[in-house]
Scaffold this active site. Structure first.
Site, mmCIF file in Angstrom:
data_model
loop_
_atom_site.group_PDB
_atom_site.id
_atom_site.type_symbol
_atom_site.label_atom_id
_atom_site.label_comp_id
_atom_site.label_asym_id
_atom_site.label_seq_id
_atom_site.Cartn_x
_atom_site.Cartn_y
_atom_site.Cartn_z
ATOM 1 N N GLY A 87 -5.429 2.986 -3.602
ATOM 2 C CA GLY A 87 -5.901 2.075 -4.644
ATOM 3 C C GLY A 87 -4.567 1.930 -5.548
ATOM 4 O O GLY A 87 -3.568 1.701 -4.941
ATOM 5 N N CYS A 119 -2.963 7.379 0.457
ATOM 6 C CA CYS A 119 -2.185 6.620 -0.434
ATOM 7 C C CYS A 119 -1.983 6.761 -1.675
ATOM 8 O O CYS A 119 -1.442 8.049 -2.144
ATOM 9 C CB CYS A 119 -2.523 5.095 -0.046
ATOM 10 S SG CYS A 119 -1.067 3.893 -0.253
ATOM 11 N N ARG A 184 1.579 -1.276 -0.077
ATOM 12 C CA ARG A 184 2.497 -0.814 -1.259
ATOM 13 C C ARG A 184 2.560 0.609 -1.279
ATOM 14 O O ARG A 184 2.252 1.441 -2.174
ATOM 15 C CB ARG A 184 2.004 -1.379 -2.510
ATOM 16 C CG ARG A 184 2.878 -1.285 -3.704
ATOM 17 C CD ARG A 184 2.606 -2.090 -4.751
ATOM 18 N NE ARG A 184 1.359 -1.833 -5.585
ATOM 19 C CZ ARG A 184 1.406 -1.079 -6.485
ATOM 20 N NH1 ARG A 184 2.472 -0.794 -7.165
ATOM 21 N NH2 ARG A 184 0.119 -1.056 -7.147
ATOM 22 N N HIS A 243 -3.546 4.143 5.458
ATOM 23 C CA HIS A 243 -5.131 3.944 5.192
ATOM 24 C C HIS A 243 -5.852 3.708 6.592
ATOM 25 O O HIS A 243 -6.103 2.892 6.659
ATOM 26 C CB HIS A 243 -5.174 2.408 4.455
ATOM 27 C CG HIS A 243 -4.785 2.318 3.239
ATOM 28 N ND1 HIS A 243 -5.650 2.426 2.157
ATOM 29 C CD2 HIS A 243 -3.737 2.142 2.434
ATOM 30 C CE1 HIS A 243 -5.186 2.191 0.810
ATOM 31 N NE2 HIS A 243 -3.859 1.941 1.023
ATOM 32 N N GLU A 245 -8.906 4.509 6.755
ATOM 33 C CA GLU A 245 -10.215 4.012 6.436
ATOM 34 C C GLU A 245 -10.206 2.416 6.671
ATOM 35 O O GLU A 245 -11.224 1.984 6.795
ATOM 36 C CB GLU A 245 -10.588 4.467 4.889
ATOM 37 C CG GLU A 245 -10.105 3.523 3.707
ATOM 38 C CD GLU A 245 -8.603 3.773 3.332
ATOM 39 O OE1 GLU A 245 -8.173 4.792 4.137
ATOM 40 O OE2 GLU A 245 -8.095 3.270 2.477
HETATM 41 N N1 GLN Z 1 1.719 2.821 -4.464
HETATM 42 C C1 GLN Z 1 0.242 2.616 -4.999
HETATM 43 C C2 GLN Z 1 0.372 3.481 -6.298
HETATM 44 O O1 GLN Z 1 1.192 3.794 -7.106
HETATM 45 C C3 GLN Z 1 -0.525 3.259 -4.036
HETATM 46 C C4 GLN Z 1 -1.036 1.931 -3.098
HETATM 47 C C5 GLN Z 1 -2.214 2.201 -2.274
HETATM 48 O O2 GLN Z 1 -3.214 3.169 -2.590
HETATM 49 N N2 GLN Z 1 -2.404 1.416 -1.264
HETATM 50 O O3 GLN Z 1 -0.892 3.357 -6.744
#
Ligand code: GLN
Length: 294
Positions: A87, A119, A184, A243, A245
């Site tokens: 997230g 992530c 990201r 990810h 999921e």
């Molecule tokens: N880089 C993101 C952050 O700092 C995380 C991205 C992700 O969970 N898809 O939260």
């Protein structure tokens, strides 16, 4: 377990008269409540403050395992393992702080309960994060790693890549590769000696930033390759920068569920399934197909 409703008759009481009926009903209800609490203890929690918690719950369900949304510290008492989803880690940290979740999350990790961060969840679990917003953010910690929060760049630099996953393929079967979805995404720049690397990813060496730097380089990718780490295991902790999921390949989820089994071996700690049946190794062979969450 199927239908486990219990009446006094079944636990050996003999009713003598009509007056006993309400007592029987009450005690039956009490036993039912107690049993239900015991079985809830065995569910897998998914931190549901923000991000892809629904997708994790759906992936667990595909494996026949019940995922429980976690939003309050006391709910951690009722689960045997936790997934922290992807997230936006700053937002998630603010919400976790608001709900006073950090002390309970840290205790959960210290108790040796299995926790998997994907992530943003990986960022949460890291002992150290770089590339954070001004003022930083609170971390749960426990994973002896330095994570760069947005190592691969901004949202539009998100990508999918085939990753070599020897340990996963060894334990879960299926292909030697896993299709990683990096949104990201963070990357692990340094990992301590107790951390097992489960996957890494080649990057041009001019992209590589050392852990003391919070600045991302977006230079051209022409240099020879270095590597960053994108999946790790350290005891009860699992971290993936991508990810799983969002794919139909549930091998990371089943790998994590086996960690829950390992912790639970010899104790009453096991996983509660959607239909109440025990999860066996070969019950759910991994579904290896793409694309991604629909
Ligand atoms: N880089 C993101 C952050 O700092 C995380 C991205 C992700 O969970 N898809 O939260």
């Amino acid at each position: 377990m199927g239908d486990w409703k219990v009446t006094l008759r079944e636990v050996g009481f003999v009713l003598r008269s009509e007056e006993m009926r309400p007592v029987e009903k009450k005690m039956g209800e009490m036993i039912e409540k107690w049993a239900s609490e015991c079985f809830t203890n065995m569910a897998v929690g998914v931190l549901a403050l923000q991000g892809s918690f629904n997708e994790h719950i759906a992936a667990l369900k595909r494996l026949g395992v019940k995922g429980v949304e976690i939003r309050k510290p006391e709910q951690l008492d009722n689960i045997s393992a936790l997934i922290i989803p992807g997230g936006e880690s700053t937002t998630m940290a603010k919400l976790a702080e608001y709900h006073n979740l950090f002390p309970a999350l840290r205790d959960f990790v210290k108790m040796g309960r299995p926790v998997w961060g994907t992530c943003a969840g990986l960022i949460f679990l890291a002992d150290k994060a770089v590339g954070q917003k001004v003022g930083g953010q609170e971390l749960v910690g426990g994973l002896d790693c330095t994570v760069h929060r947005n190592f691969f760049g901004s949202q539009i630099q998100s990508f999918e890549a085939e990753l070599a996953v020897p340990e996963l393929a060894d334990k879960e079967g299926g292909p030697a590769n896993f299709r990683g979805i990096f949104i990201r995404a963070p990357a692990i720049l340094e990992a301590g000696p107790g951390v097992k690397v489960l996957a890494d990813y080649p990057v041009p060496s001019n992209k590589y930033v050392d852990s003391s730097s919070a600045v991302e380089s977006q230079e051209e990718k022409t240099e020879p390759e270095g590597k960053v780490i994108v999946a790790v295991k350290q005891g009860n902790l699992l971290g993936t920068a991508f990810h799983p999921e969002l794919t139909a390949d549930t091998r990371w989820h089943s790998y994590f569920l086996k960690m829950v089994d390992e912790v639970g071996e010899g104790t009453s700690n096991s996983i509660s399934t959607v239909d109440g049946e025990a999860l066996s190794d070969n019950q759910n062979p991994p579904r290896i197909d793409l694309p991604i969450f629909q």
